[in-house]
Design a protein around this motif. Structure first.
Motif, PDB file in Angstrom:
ATOM      1  N   PHE A  40      43.874  13.957   3.186  1.00 61.98           N
ATOM      2  CA  PHE A  40      42.878  13.110   2.548  1.00 61.98           C
ATOM      3  C   PHE A  40      43.539  11.847   2.404  1.00 61.98           C
ATOM      4  O   PHE A  40      42.947  10.882   2.374  1.00 61.98           O
ATOM      5  CB  PHE A  40      42.791  13.895   1.140  1.00 61.98           C
ATOM      6  CG  PHE A  40      41.860  14.833   0.935  1.00 61.98           C
ATOM      7  CD1 PHE A  40      40.654  14.767   1.066  1.00 61.98           C
ATOM      8  CD2 PHE A  40      42.222  16.399   1.456  1.00 61.98           C
ATOM      9  CE1 PHE A  40      39.526  16.081   1.088  1.00 61.98           C
ATOM     10  CE2 PHE A  40      41.237  17.342   1.523  1.00 61.98           C
ATOM     11  CZ  PHE A  40      40.163  17.307   1.333  1.00 61.98           C
ATOM     12  N   MET A  41      44.811  11.670   2.032  1.00 66.02           N
ATOM     13  CA  MET A  41      45.426  10.389   1.952  1.00 66.02           C
ATOM     14  C   MET A  41      45.517   9.712   3.307  1.00 66.02           C
ATOM     15  O   MET A  41      45.609   8.557   3.134  1.00 66.02           O
ATOM     16  CB  MET A  41      46.883  10.474   1.137  1.00 66.02           C
ATOM     17  CG  MET A  41      46.658  11.131  -0.302  1.00 66.02           C
ATOM     18  SD  MET A  41      45.786  10.235  -1.416  1.00 66.02           S
ATOM     19  CE  MET A  41      46.172   8.697  -1.381  1.00 66.02           C
ATOM     20  N   GLY A  42      45.853  10.300   4.137  1.00 68.12           N
ATOM     21  CA  GLY A  42      45.946   9.719   5.647  1.00 68.12           C
ATOM     22  C   GLY A  42      44.668   9.158   5.912  1.00 68.12           C
ATOM     23  O   GLY A  42      44.649   8.284   6.699  1.00 68.12           O
ATOM     24  N   THR A  43      43.772  10.054   5.677  1.00 64.52           N
ATOM     25  CA  THR A  43      42.275   9.628   6.116  1.00 64.52           C
ATOM     26  C   THR A  43      41.760   8.239   5.234  1.00 64.52           C
ATOM     27  O   THR A  43      41.255   7.363   5.633  1.00 64.52           O
ATOM     28  CB  THR A  43      41.268  10.700   5.840  1.00 64.52           C
ATOM     29  OG1 THR A  43      41.371  11.740   6.500  1.00 64.52           O
ATOM     30  CG2 THR A  43      39.882  10.185   6.270  1.00 64.52           C
ATOM     31  N   ILE A  44      42.320   8.239   3.918  1.00 67.00           N
ATOM     32  CA  ILE A  44      41.779   7.303   3.064  1.00 67.00           C
ATOM     33  C   ILE A  44      42.712   5.969   3.489  1.00 67.00           C
ATOM     34  O   ILE A  44      42.114   4.969   3.711  1.00 67.00           O
ATOM     35  CB  ILE A  44      42.233   7.459   1.724  1.00 67.00           C
ATOM     36  CG1 ILE A  44      41.256   8.568   0.985  1.00 67.00           C
ATOM     37  CG2 ILE A  44      42.244   6.154   0.831  1.00 67.00           C
ATOM     38  CD1 ILE A  44      41.770   8.921  -0.376  1.00 67.00           C
ATOM     39  N   ALA A  45      43.815   6.206   4.018  1.00 68.68           N
ATOM     40  CA  ALA A  45      44.510   5.086   4.396  1.00 68.68           C
ATOM     41  C   ALA A  45      44.228   4.201   5.838  1.00 68.68           C
ATOM     42  O   ALA A  45      43.914   3.086   5.915  1.00 68.68           O
ATOM     43  CB  ALA A  45      46.110   5.492   4.823  1.00 68.68           C
ATOM     44  N   GLN A  50      40.774  -0.021   8.368  1.00 71.17           N
ATOM     45  CA  GLN A  50      39.529  -0.309   9.065  1.00 71.17           C
ATOM     46  C   GLN A  50      38.556  -1.284   8.617  1.00 71.17           C
ATOM     47  O   GLN A  50      38.114  -2.236   9.013  1.00 71.17           O
ATOM     48  CB  GLN A  50      38.750   0.689   9.769  1.00 71.17           C
ATOM     49  CG  GLN A  50      37.719   0.354  10.742  1.00 71.17           C
ATOM     50  CD  GLN A  50      37.117   1.593  11.546  1.00 71.17           C
ATOM     51  OE1 GLN A  50      37.761   2.660  11.285  1.00 71.17           O
ATOM     52  NE2 GLN A  50      36.118   1.472  12.123  1.00 71.17           N
ATOM     53  N   ASN A  51      38.318  -1.131   7.109  1.00 64.88           N
ATOM     54  CA  ASN A  51      37.342  -1.706   6.389  1.00 64.88           C
ATOM     55  C   ASN A  51      37.698  -2.846   5.268  1.00 64.88           C
ATOM     56  O   ASN A  51      38.670  -2.729   4.871  1.00 64.88           O
ATOM     57  CB  ASN A  51      36.249  -0.635   5.801  1.00 64.88           C
ATOM     58  CG  ASN A  51      35.860   0.298   6.848  1.00 64.88           C
ATOM     59  OD1 ASN A  51      34.664  -0.022   7.450  1.00 64.88           O
ATOM     60  ND2 ASN A  51      36.208   1.385   6.851  1.00 64.88           N
ATOM     61  N   GLN A  52      37.069  -3.707   5.139  1.00 67.29           N
ATOM     62  CA  GLN A  52      37.228  -4.654   4.049  1.00 67.29           C
ATOM     63  C   GLN A  52      36.973  -3.960   2.761  1.00 67.29           C
ATOM     64  O   GLN A  52      36.013  -3.097   2.618  1.00 67.29           O
ATOM     65  CB  GLN A  52      36.231  -5.966   4.420  1.00 67.29           C
ATOM     66  CG  GLN A  52      36.711  -6.749   5.641  1.00 67.29           C
ATOM     67  CD  GLN A  52      35.824  -7.972   5.471  1.00 67.29           C
ATOM     68  OE1 GLN A  52      34.799  -7.871   5.259  1.00 67.29           O
ATOM     69  NE2 GLN A  52      36.158  -9.165   6.125  1.00 67.29           N
ATOM     70  N   ASN A 148      33.660   6.921   9.348  1.00 68.15           N
ATOM     71  CA  ASN A 148      34.867   6.516   9.821  1.00 68.15           C
ATOM     72  C   ASN A 148      35.663   7.927   9.229  1.00 68.15           C
ATOM     73  O   ASN A 148      36.680   8.326   9.853  1.00 68.15           O
ATOM     74  CB  ASN A 148      35.759   5.525   9.173  1.00 68.15           C
ATOM     75  CG  ASN A 148      34.948   4.142   9.937  1.00 68.15           C
ATOM     76  OD1 ASN A 148      34.751   3.048   9.251  1.00 68.15           O
ATOM     77  ND2 ASN A 148      34.304   4.392  11.044  1.00 68.15           N
ATOM     78  N   VAL A 149      35.221   8.347   7.998  1.00 61.57           N
ATOM     79  CA  VAL A 149      36.173   9.396   7.521  1.00 61.57           C
ATOM     80  C   VAL A 149      35.878  10.637   8.403  1.00 61.57           C
ATOM     81  O   VAL A 149      37.005  11.421   8.588  1.00 61.57           O
ATOM     82  CB  VAL A 149      35.539   9.975   6.003  1.00 61.57           C
ATOM     83  CG1 VAL A 149      36.278  11.129   5.530  1.00 61.57           C
ATOM     84  CG2 VAL A 149      35.775   8.776   5.212  1.00 61.57           C
ATOM     85  N   GLY A 150      34.583  10.983   8.891  1.00 60.47           N
ATOM     86  CA  GLY A 150      34.355  12.031   9.729  1.00 60.47           C
ATOM     87  C   GLY A 150      35.076  12.114  11.198  1.00 60.47           C
ATOM     88  O   GLY A 150      35.501  13.137  11.541  1.00 60.47           O
ATOM     89  N   ILE A 151      35.489  10.720  11.382  1.00 64.38           N
ATOM     90  CA  ILE A 151      36.158  10.702  12.650  1.00 64.38           C
ATOM     91  C   ILE A 151      37.809  11.015  12.661  1.00 64.38           C
ATOM     92  O   ILE A 151      38.325  11.641  13.233  1.00 64.38           O
ATOM     93  CB  ILE A 151      35.954   9.019  13.341  1.00 64.38           C
ATOM     94  CG1 ILE A 151      34.263   9.325  13.767  1.00 64.38           C
ATOM     95  CG2 ILE A 151      36.944   8.886  14.491  1.00 64.38           C
ATOM     96  CD1 ILE A 151      34.250   7.666  14.290  1.00 64.38           C
ATOM     97  N   TYR A 152      38.186  10.417  11.452  1.00 66.15           N
ATOM     98  CA  TYR A 152      39.714  10.456  11.143  1.00 66.15           C
ATOM     99  C   TYR A 152      40.299  11.711  10.620  1.00 66.15           C
ATOM    100  O   TYR A 152      41.120  12.165  10.929  1.00 66.15           O
ATOM    101  CB  TYR A 152      40.182   9.094  10.252  1.00 66.15           C
ATOM    102  CG  TYR A 152      39.921   7.783  10.902  1.00 66.15           C
ATOM    103  CD1 TYR A 152      40.346   7.548  12.076  1.00 66.15           C
ATOM    104  CD2 TYR A 152      39.400   6.708  10.014  1.00 66.15           C
ATOM    105  CE1 TYR A 152      40.078   6.326  12.660  1.00 66.15           C
ATOM    106  CE2 TYR A 152      39.250   5.830  10.665  1.00 66.15           C
ATOM    107  CZ  TYR A 152      39.564   5.280  11.797  1.00 66.15           C
ATOM    108  OH  TYR A 152      39.378   3.889  12.335  1.00 66.15           O
ATOM    109  N   SER A 153      39.503  12.103   9.787  1.00 63.17           N
ATOM    110  CA  SER A 153      40.044  13.351   9.213  1.00 63.17           C
ATOM    111  C   SER A 153      40.374  14.802   9.866  1.00 63.17           C
ATOM    112  O   SER A 153      41.437  15.312   9.728  1.00 63.17           O
ATOM    113  CB  SER A 153      38.930  13.910   8.106  1.00 63.17           C
ATOM    114  OG  SER A 153      37.634  14.276   8.437  1.00 63.17           O
ATOM    115  N   PRO A 154      39.391  14.780  11.222  1.00 60.81           N
ATOM    116  CA  PRO A 154      39.984  15.980  11.933  1.00 60.81           C
ATOM    117  C   PRO A 154      41.208  15.551  12.691  1.00 60.81           C
ATOM    118  O   PRO A 154      42.108  16.696  12.833  1.00 60.81           O
ATOM    119  CB  PRO A 154      38.814  16.137  12.978  1.00 60.81           C
ATOM    120  CG  PRO A 154      37.637  15.495  12.339  1.00 60.81           C
ATOM    121  CD  PRO A 154      38.320  14.542  11.412  1.00 60.81           C
ATOM    122  N   THR A 155      41.488  14.597  13.128  1.00 64.11           N
ATOM    123  CA  THR A 155      42.730  13.952  13.748  1.00 64.11           C
ATOM    124  C   THR A 155      43.814  14.291  12.555  1.00 64.11           C
ATOM    125  O   THR A 155      45.048  14.605  13.085  1.00 64.11           O
ATOM    126  CB  THR A 155      42.723  12.639  14.083  1.00 64.11           C
ATOM    127  OG1 THR A 155      41.564  12.627  14.950  1.00 64.11           O
ATOM    128  CG2 THR A 155      43.793  12.079  14.824  1.00 64.11           C
TER     129      THR A 155
END
Length: 246
Positions: A40-45, A50-52, A148-155
């Protein structure tokens, strides 16, 4: 309140919990602080990189639309536009001035103000379409945050699982810790895949649909205001706008 979305969200958690129990595990096995922090924290980071900030702020404000979506009523909008056209034919465009203060939507207020100011039809269309495209661009950028959350969280889930397995490898000499360590390692994968496919990606798709409906409503409004500025008959305006409702 959109009960379907609420029930769907609750069902997503129930499925995970019930599936865990039916597989012979315990609900407690789903909780792992280290996996939670990594995923969760990694995905948020990653999303923050990526976003403003203004995009993230808009994305968070749009989250409530999943369960409390705006009421898109194109038939009512068409009726209001036709009513405005009837007022303008009887009282002139200045007769629409009281309608401006009665509108809560700033987009509608701007369109009516342009109309009351006597702007040319092309000027009204150009000004409103620029704002329409700007708002749509901002909203779509916000919906992509959830994508983006859906892309990063599985990784991040895979990273958490690998880190957990690394910890297990350090305790190979103690067989009593292997089973628990391996199970804990794969909790991160559950977090990552579950967050992506049960929450983030469905939210992104739903919000994109809502943005599309909002855009269509604004297109109806623009066409109606331009028609009023051109002096079209109320019945002609109604017939034209009905085409958006087919």
């Amino acid at each position: 309140m959109d009960l379907v979305s609420l029930i769907g969200t609750i069902l997503a958690f129930v499925v995970i919990i019930l599936g865990t129990v039916l597989k012979g595990s315990t609900v407690g096995a789903l909780w792992n602080p280290a996996a939670f922090v990594i995923v969760f924290m990694g995905t948020i980071a990653a999303v923050m990189v990526q976003n403003q900030g203004k995009v993230l702020k808009r994305a968070m404000s749009m989250a409530k639309m999943i369960y409390m979506p705006p009421k898109h009523q194109p038939h009512d909008l068409v009726s209001r536009v036709v009513g405005w056209s009837e007022i303008s034919r009887r009282q002139g465009l200045l007769g629409l001035e009281p309608q401006i203060d009665a509108e809560a939507d700033t987009f509608v207020r701007k369109g009516l103000q342009l109309l009351v100011d006597g702007s040319e039809p092309d000027a009204i269309r150009n000004a409103m379409e620029v704002e329409l495209e700007t708002r749509e661009h901002i909203d779509l950028a916000a919906t992509k945050v959830y994508e983006n959350v859906g892309i990063y969280s599985p990784t991040m889930g895979i990273i958490g699982a690998v880190m957990g397995l690394m910890a297990v490898m350090q305790n190979l000499a103690d067989p009593s810790k292997l089973g628990h360590g391996i199970a804990a390692a794969f909790v991160a994968t559950i977090y990552g895949v579950g967050l992506a496919n049960l929450i983030a990606l469905p939210m992104s798709s739903r919000l994109k649909g809502l943005v599309g409906k909002e855009t269509r409503m604004r297109e109806i409004l623009i066409e109606g205001l331009v028609s009023i500025a051109q002096g079209d008959n109320p019945r002609q305006i109604e017939s034209k706008l009905q085409g958006y409702l087919s």
